[in-house]
Design an enzyme around this catalytic site. Structure first.
Site, PDB file in Angstrom:
ATOM      1  N   ASP A  11       0.850  -1.193   0.000  1.00 25.32           N
ATOM      2  CA  ASP A  11       0.000   0.000   0.000  1.00 25.32           C
ATOM      3  C   ASP A  11       0.885   1.241   0.000  1.00 25.32           C
ATOM      4  O   ASP A  11       2.038   1.191   0.443  1.00 25.32           O
ATOM      5  CB  ASP A  11      -0.847   0.077   1.279  1.00 25.32           C
ATOM      6  CG  ASP A  11      -1.711  -1.145   1.465  1.00 25.32           C
ATOM      7  OD1 ASP A  11      -2.073  -1.767   0.460  1.00 25.32           O
ATOM      8  OD2 ASP A  11      -2.006  -1.459   2.632  1.00 25.32           O
ATOM      9  N   LYS A  12       0.275   2.342  -0.400  1.00 26.63           N
ATOM     10  CA  LYS A  12       1.020   3.602  -0.460  1.00 26.63           C
ATOM     11  C   LYS A  12       1.729   3.909   0.876  1.00 26.63           C
ATOM     12  O   LYS A  12       2.871   4.354   0.912  1.00 26.63           O
ATOM     13  CB  LYS A  12       0.050   4.722  -0.821  1.00 26.63           C
ATOM     14  CG  LYS A  12       0.681   6.037  -1.112  1.00 26.63           C
ATOM     15  CD  LYS A  12      -0.359   7.015  -1.601  1.00 26.63           C
ATOM     16  CE  LYS A  12       0.246   8.407  -1.672  1.00 26.63           C
ATOM     17  NZ  LYS A  12      -0.763   9.438  -1.863  1.00 26.63           N
TER      18      LYS A  12
END
Ligand code: URA
Length: 220
Positions: A78-79
């Site tokens: 994920d970011k």
């Protein structure tokens, strides 16, 4: 022999396949792209993509795409997740690593909200009900507990979207910070955030072995 137009006579001259132009007797030599695996310590705020239509910062900015053309990320973080992200130009290895059939272990350090008790640990280990099914058996252990937060080490053998964050939320311990520290036999170690390095031969072989692929692949 010449490299990039300069005659070289020294034995053992190093070249970068796909970047340096090598000619022999005036003829350009076609070199097969060596299969490589690069590890990155992904910082928060970067997308696990090679490009983004919306102008987001991508991990491709942080890895040597010119020196090693054809690199792609093996799975995603994920970011806001940090840590170990692998890239390879070996499509078969990349696919094998993310295919659930091979059960390649991925280990995370997760700071979660609250004090994690035995019951929650057991649920995390045995299987958590998520909207896309029950998670497979995992390993979970408490490393530290402080100020109503718990540091968990969690090893999973599959890779559903946002799996660790959803597992934490499902047992009422939302994940506040997440870092991946190991994929199969490959450990992040002390690589600094935002930095990359090539896997050495031993790590590369161990990764191939973890997916059952042949060692011969490294040489072609
Ligand atoms: N699980 C998550 O929730 N996020 C990641 O980035 C990786 C695993």
């Amino acid at each position: 022999m010449s490299v990039n137009g300069t005659v070289v006579s020294e034995l053992g001259t190093k070249i970068i396949p796909g970047v340096d132009e090598v000619s022999l007797d005036g003829e350009m030599v076609e070199l097969p792209d060596k299969k490589v695996v690069v590890m990155l310590n992904k910082p928060a705020g970067f997308l696990s993509a090679m490009s983004d239509d919306h102008g987001g910062r991508c991990v491709s900015e942080l890895i040597p795409t010119d020196a090693y053309p054809g690199l792609f990320p093996v799975g995603r973080l994920d970011k806001d997740t940090t840590g170990l992200l692998l890239f390879t130009n070996d499509g078969e290895l990349g696919n094998a690593l993310i295919h659930p059939r091979h059960h390649v272990a991925k280990t995370y350090l997760a700071w979660v909200k609250g004090s994690v008790g035995l019951r929650a640990l057991q649920t995390l280990q045995e299987g958590v009900h998520l909207e896309d099914g029950i998670t497979q058996p995992a390993h979970a252990r408490v490393l530290e507990q402080a100020n109503d937060r718990t540091l968990l080490e969690l090893t999973i053998y599959e890779g559903h979207n946002r799996q660790v964050r959803r597992m934490g939320a499902a047992v009422n311990h939302p994940v506040e910070q997440l870092e991946r520290i190991q994929i199969g036999p490959v450990e992040l170690g002390d690589l600094q955030a935002g930095k990359w390095r090539l896997l050495d031969e031993e790590e590369h072989r161990a990764l191939l072995a973890a997916t059952g692929l042949s060692r011969d692949r490294m040489d072609s």
